[in-house]
Design a protein around this motif. Structure first.
Motif, short mmCIF file in Angstrom:
data_model
loop_
_atom_site.label_atom_id
_atom_site.label_comp_id
_atom_site.label_asym_id
_atom_site.label_seq_id
_atom_site.Cartn_x
_atom_site.Cartn_y
_atom_site.Cartn_z
N LEU A 15 3.37 -7.23 -1.00
CA LEU A 15 2.99 -5.83 -0.79
C LEU A 15 3.42 -4.97 -1.97
O LEU A 15 2.68 -4.10 -2.44
CB LEU A 15 3.62 -5.30 0.50
N THR A 16 4.62 -5.24 -2.48
CA THR A 16 5.13 -4.49 -3.62
C THR A 16 4.23 -4.67 -4.84
O THR A 16 3.84 -3.70 -5.50
CB THR A 16 6.57 -4.96 -3.94
N LEU A 17 3.89 -5.94 -5.13
CA LEU A 17 3.03 -6.22 -6.29
C LEU A 17 1.65 -5.58 -6.10
O LEU A 17 1.06 -5.06 -7.05
CB LEU A 17 2.89 -7.72 -6.49
N ALA A 18 1.16 -5.61 -4.86
CA ALA A 18 -0.16 -5.03 -4.58
C ALA A 18 -0.16 -3.54 -4.89
O ALA A 18 -1.10 -3.02 -5.48
CB ALA A 18 -0.54 -5.28 -3.12
N VAL A 19 0.92 -2.86 -4.51
CA VAL A 19 0.99 -1.42 -4.78
C VAL A 19 1.08 -1.17 -6.29
O VAL A 19 0.40 -0.30 -6.83
CB VAL A 19 2.17 -0.76 -4.03
N PHE A 20 1.88 -1.96 -6.98
CA PHE A 20 2.00 -1.81 -8.43
C PHE A 20 0.66 -2.05 -9.14
O PHE A 20 0.39 -1.47 -10.19
CB PHE A 20 3.08 -2.74 -9.01
N SER A 21 -0.16 -2.92 -8.56
CA SER A 21 -1.45 -3.24 -9.20
C SER A 21 -2.34 -2.01 -9.31
O SER A 21 -3.24 -1.95 -10.14
CB SER A 21 -2.18 -4.34 -8.42
N PHE A 22 -2.05 -0.99 -8.48
CA PHE A 22 -2.83 0.24 -8.51
C PHE A 22 -2.65 0.96 -9.85
O PHE A 22 -3.54 1.68 -10.31
CB PHE A 22 -2.39 1.15 -7.35
N LEU A 23 -1.51 0.76 -10.49
CA LEU A 23 -1.24 1.40 -11.78
C LEU A 23 -2.25 0.93 -12.82
O LEU A 23 -2.62 1.67 -13.72
CB LEU A 23 0.18 1.09 -12.25
N TYR A 24 -2.68 -0.33 -12.68
CA TYR A 24 -3.68 -0.85 -13.60
C TYR A 24 -5.04 -0.26 -13.23
O TYR A 24 -5.66 0.44 -14.00
CB TYR A 24 -3.69 -2.37 -13.56
N LYS A 25 -5.47 -0.53 -12.01
CA LYS A 25 -6.64 0.17 -11.49
C LYS A 25 -6.80 -0.06 -9.98
O LYS A 25 -6.20 -0.98 -9.42
CB LYS A 25 -7.91 -0.22 -12.24
N ASP A 26 -7.60 0.80 -9.35
CA ASP A 26 -7.89 0.67 -7.93
C ASP A 26 -8.59 -0.67 -7.72
O ASP A 26 -9.58 -0.97 -8.41
CB ASP A 26 -8.82 1.83 -7.53
N ASN A 27 -8.09 -1.51 -6.83
CA ASN A 27 -8.69 -2.83 -6.64
C ASN A 27 -8.67 -3.24 -5.18
O ASN A 27 -8.04 -2.57 -4.35
CB ASN A 27 -7.92 -3.86 -7.49
N ILE A 28 -9.36 -4.32 -4.87
CA ILE A 28 -9.52 -4.75 -3.47
C ILE A 28 -8.18 -4.99 -2.78
O ILE A 28 -7.97 -4.53 -1.66
CB ILE A 28 -10.38 -6.04 -3.40
N ILE A 29 -7.29 -5.68 -3.47
CA ILE A 29 -5.99 -6.00 -2.86
C ILE A 29 -5.25 -4.69 -2.54
O ILE A 29 -4.72 -4.51 -1.44
CB ILE A 29 -5.13 -6.88 -3.79
N TYR A 30 -5.23 -3.76 -3.53
CA TYR A 30 -4.54 -2.50 -3.29
C TYR A 30 -5.18 -1.77 -2.12
O TYR A 30 -4.49 -1.25 -1.24
CB TYR A 30 -4.55 -1.60 -4.54
N LYS A 31 -6.51 -1.75 -2.11
CA LYS A 31 -7.20 -1.01 -1.04
C LYS A 31 -6.86 -1.59 0.33
O LYS A 31 -6.72 -0.85 1.30
CB LYS A 31 -8.72 -1.06 -1.27
N MET A 32 -6.74 -2.92 0.40
CA MET A 32 -6.38 -3.54 1.68
C MET A 32 -4.97 -3.14 2.09
O MET A 32 -4.70 -2.80 3.25
CB MET A 32 -6.52 -5.06 1.59
#
Lengths: 210, 367, 206
Positions: A15-32
């Motif tokens: 979950l932590t990595l998924a939230v950090f991935s938003f810094l790169y860009k909005d993506n499917i994992i983050y949105k989930m």
């Protein structure tokens, strides 16, 4: 320390990595994960509000202690249901009036006391002899000038000319320095939160940091 | 037995010269309280024994024992209107014993006015009278000129831009409840934005943090669309509840920004740390952003990330400015007068302090 | 009747509850204390009942998203399931060890802390935004911010910036706060008065 074997730690790490991935860009994992977060926090909110606000303030007094006085807030609260139909929606004005009226009433003297009276009192400037040192007097004088010029900035019925005047400009300068200071002061606090998350990833989860 | 005799003996004693004991109804309270005070030259007090009786001759029964160098006590175990008599015995660190004479009769009663709040009452009444004066003169048709506030002009500009682009507007009302004044100020601005949105036939999205605020926001947008003559455009699904958790809410709102491609963002009301998350993600979408808050700790972040920010009092003045309603604007003049009075008071007090320090201190202590 | 219930009665209510609430502050009498406590409890109670509307709103919002073909079906399904799960778990208790608590602790808390920590990055991008603004105001803000940031580090304290930071925080920053607070106090008091007197009635739809 070795890599964690707890399933919950692995989930939290994902979950932590998924939230950090938003810094790169909005993506499917983050949105989930965002949807999951919104759902959990909404559900959590509803349960907590029911448990800590509704049960002790309406349910218990009315349905357990049978205090009929609490029928009033209960009925006021029921009027919220009127918003479900366009025809009856106007009835919600009644609970609104109760909440807004009592809120505005309680706030009126309180906000004047804490925001106006107390601040004016704190700003009062006395003769230099009143202060322990000349430095303390100069500091009090700077606060005095700062408060007065900031107040000048907020004059709404002033003309265009004073808008560009030295007093208002000094007020703006105080405001900006103050904002900068708060901004800078918060940086460290936020960095420590980030360090906390990184520590979780590299320590608790991966076991690299100790 | 000897202990009882000793107490009986002590109760018979009177206080030494220069030592005073007082018993009186606790002022400015809700009743059921009598204040006892003692003072005088002595070494620090070690033990205080308080005895109480229903009449002057006793019997006095122990009411309280206090340990330490204490000089007052509020007896809250009393009935209003009933007379009480007290005897106080002090034992100092050098084991000197000081006994009070019989104090009383004294009875407690509730107060109807808190005298310690009198200065507040006077200043606040003065301010309210100033506000009422301007409201009444506005009723008579007197006009008030106000300076333009950039952030307020920007509100209409932002709505217009969203309309041009054919993209929705996002409006948030902060994290506090409906009984909070900054939330009410935010809702007043919402009413204006909703009317504009209806006129421009633009979608208005209002995600909410507080359940009660959600219900009010829904009503305001619905009625504003009706007032603008476009009830057909109102979509109740666009005003919705997200979560009452700070970051859960922020995640939901930023999700709306990214997915709905909102073109104008309004952040009004009170915010906490989530403010920067909302505005920074918002700024990255290229939307025009207008904020208005009295949350001093968050103002710096709004200033750097939003196109326009209404600072503090400007948030409260906004409703009047936007409505162009004479009665609403009238109080703004009253606010300015009060600011002038405060400035004058502080400056005059400073000069008084230079000339007559004690007089200035007296005034200062009144507040 | 509709006009009475939708306008006259609400305006009368704000007047009565507003005036009583304001007077209450000055009256220490028991009657006043009981009134204050009662109204406060009622307010919390009444607001809490709006939570049912909030829950309906949440359900409806995501249900419609699932039913529409805009591509949000997956995300809204996740949100809806998570929401209903928390409500369901909550019905069986919220104490430590309950499923409600487990989900809160292991799903909500890590996401929440990470969201919070994103602010560290956003502070950097916000600073850059201020830097690019190139106005006198932005320059003042940034300078004060940089001094304070350095002042809270060991490097800063070696060149006396810690003392400068202390001074900025306790003198100009305090002056600014006080000035803004006084303005807010005057504005909020006026807003409150306008609501009580029924001059400000946007909340009734204007």
């Amino acid at each position: 320390m070795a890599i964690s074997s707890s399933i919950w730690v692995w989930i939290a790490a994902f979950l932590t990595l998924a939230v950090f991935s938003f810094l790169y860009k909005d993506n499917i994992i983050y949105k989930m994960v965002e949807a999951l977060f919104v759902g959990v926090s909404a559900g959590y909110s509803i349960v907590i509000i029911l448990k800590h606000s509704f049960v002790p303030n309406i349910w218990k007094p009315l349905f357990v202690s049978h205090n009929l006085l609490y029928l009033i807030p209960f009925l006021l609260g029921l009027l919220f249901f009127a918003m479900l139909s366009r025809k009856t929606a106007y009835l919600t004005h009644i609970p609104f009036a109760f909440l807004i009226g009592s809120g505005a009433g309680f706030a009126l003297p309180l906000v004047f006391q804490t925001n106006v009276m107390a601040q004016v009192k704190g700003t009062m400037l006395f003769a230099p002899s009143h202060y322990p040192s000349l430095g303390a007097f100069i500091n009090a004088l700077i606060i005095f000038i700062g408060v007065l010029t900031v107040l000048f900035y907020f004059f709404f019925s002033r003309g265009e000319k004073t808008n560009r005047g030295i007093i208002v400009k000094t007020g703006i300068a105080f405001i900006m320095i103050g904002f900068g200071a708060s901004f800078g002061y918060t940086v460290m606090a936020r960095l420590s939160l980030l360090v906390g998350r990184l520590y979780f990833l590299f320590g608790t989860w991966l076991g690299i940091l100790h | 037995m000897t202990g009882v005799l000793l107490i009986a003996f002590l109760i018979g004693q009177s206080a030494p010269k220069g030592f005073t004991f007082k018993a009186f109804d606790t002022p400015n309270d809700q009743g059921n309280s009598i204040t006892l005070e003692w003072s005088g030259d002595t070494t620090p007090i070690k033990i205080v024994r308080i005895f109480r009786a229903d009449n002057a001759v006793g019997p006095f029964t122990p009411a309280k024992i206090l340990f330490g160098n204490i000089h007052s006590y509020d007896d809250k175990d009393v009935q209003d209107g009933k007379p009480y008599y007290y005897k106080i015995i002090l034992i100092t660190t050098e084991n000197e014993i000081i006994a009070s004479p019989v104090l009383g009769p004294v009875s407690s009663k509730p107060s109807w006015f808190d005298m310690s709040k009198l200065p507040l009452f006077i200043v606040l009444s003065f301010y309210i009278l100033v506000l009422l004066y301007y409201i009444l003169s506005a009723r008579k048709g007197k006009e008030i000129k106000l300076r333009p506030i950039a952030g307020l002009n920007a509100i209409d500009e932002a709505v217009g831009r969203a309309a041009e682009m054919g993209r929705p507007i996002l409006f948030t009302t902060g994290l506090l409840s409906i009984d909070n004044l900054s939330t009410i100020a935010a809702l007043n601005i919402l009413a204006h934005v909703a009317k504009k949105a209806a006129q421009y036939q633009t979608r208005l999205i209002v995600p909410n943090y507080n359940p009660a605020v959600y219900t009010v926001a829904e009503a305001i947008v619905r009625e504003s669309f009706l007032a603008a003559g476009r009830p057909d455009l109102f979509n109740s699904d666009d005003i919705f509840y997200i979560s009452s958790r700070q970051f859960g809410y922020a995640a939901g709102v930023t999700g709306v920004m990214l997915r709905e491609k909102t073109a104008a963002h309004f952040f009004m009301g009170y915010y906490f740390a989530e403010a920067l998350l909302l505005t920074e993600v918002g700024a990255s979408t290229g939307a025009i952003q207008v904020a208005g808050t009295d949350a001093i700790t968050q103002l710096p972040f709004f200033i750097v990330t939003c196109d326009y920010t209404l600072i503090g009092e400007e948030l409260y003045a906004a409703s009047a400015y936007l409505s162009k309603d004479a009665l609403l604007s009238a109080t703004i003049k009253g606010q300015d007068i009060m600011k002038a009075v405060i400035i004058a008071f502080l400056v005059i007090l400073f000069f008084v302090a230079i000339g007559a320090e004690s007089l200035a201190m007296k005034v200062a202590n009144l507040l | 009747m509709k006009r009475f219930l939708s306008r006259t009665l609400p305006l009368l209510m704000v007047l009565i509850f507003g005036v009583l609430g304001a007077i209450q502050y000055f009256v220490p009498h028991k009657v006043s204390q009981v009134y204050y406590r009662t109204i406060l409890t009622w307010s919390i109670g009444v607001s809490s009942m709006a939570v049912i509307m909030a829950a309906i709103s949440f359900l409806r919002y995501h249900y419609k998203k699932i039913m529409s073909s805009e591509g949000d079906t997956l995300y809204s399904s996740i949100a809806l399931v998570a929401f209903l799960a928390m409500l369901g778990f909550g019905a069986f208790g919220t104490d430590k060890g309950s499923l409600f608590y487990q989900f809160y602790q292991n799903i909500f808390v890590p996401i929440n802390s990470t969201m919070f920590s994103l602010l560290a990055f956003y502070m950097a991008s916000a600073s850059y935004r201020a830097f690019r603004a190139k106005t006198f105001e932005a320059a003042l803000l940034l300078t004060a911010a940089i001094i304070v940031i350095l002042g809270t580090t060991p490097v800063g304290s070696s060149i006396f910036l810690d003392k400068v930071t202390m001074w900025i925080m306790s003198i100009p920053n305090l002056a600014q706060k006080r000035g803004i607070l006084i303005g807010v106090g005057l504005g909020a008091t006026a807003t409150s008065l306008k609501i009580i007197l029924g001059i400000e009635k946007n909340w009734l739809g204007g």
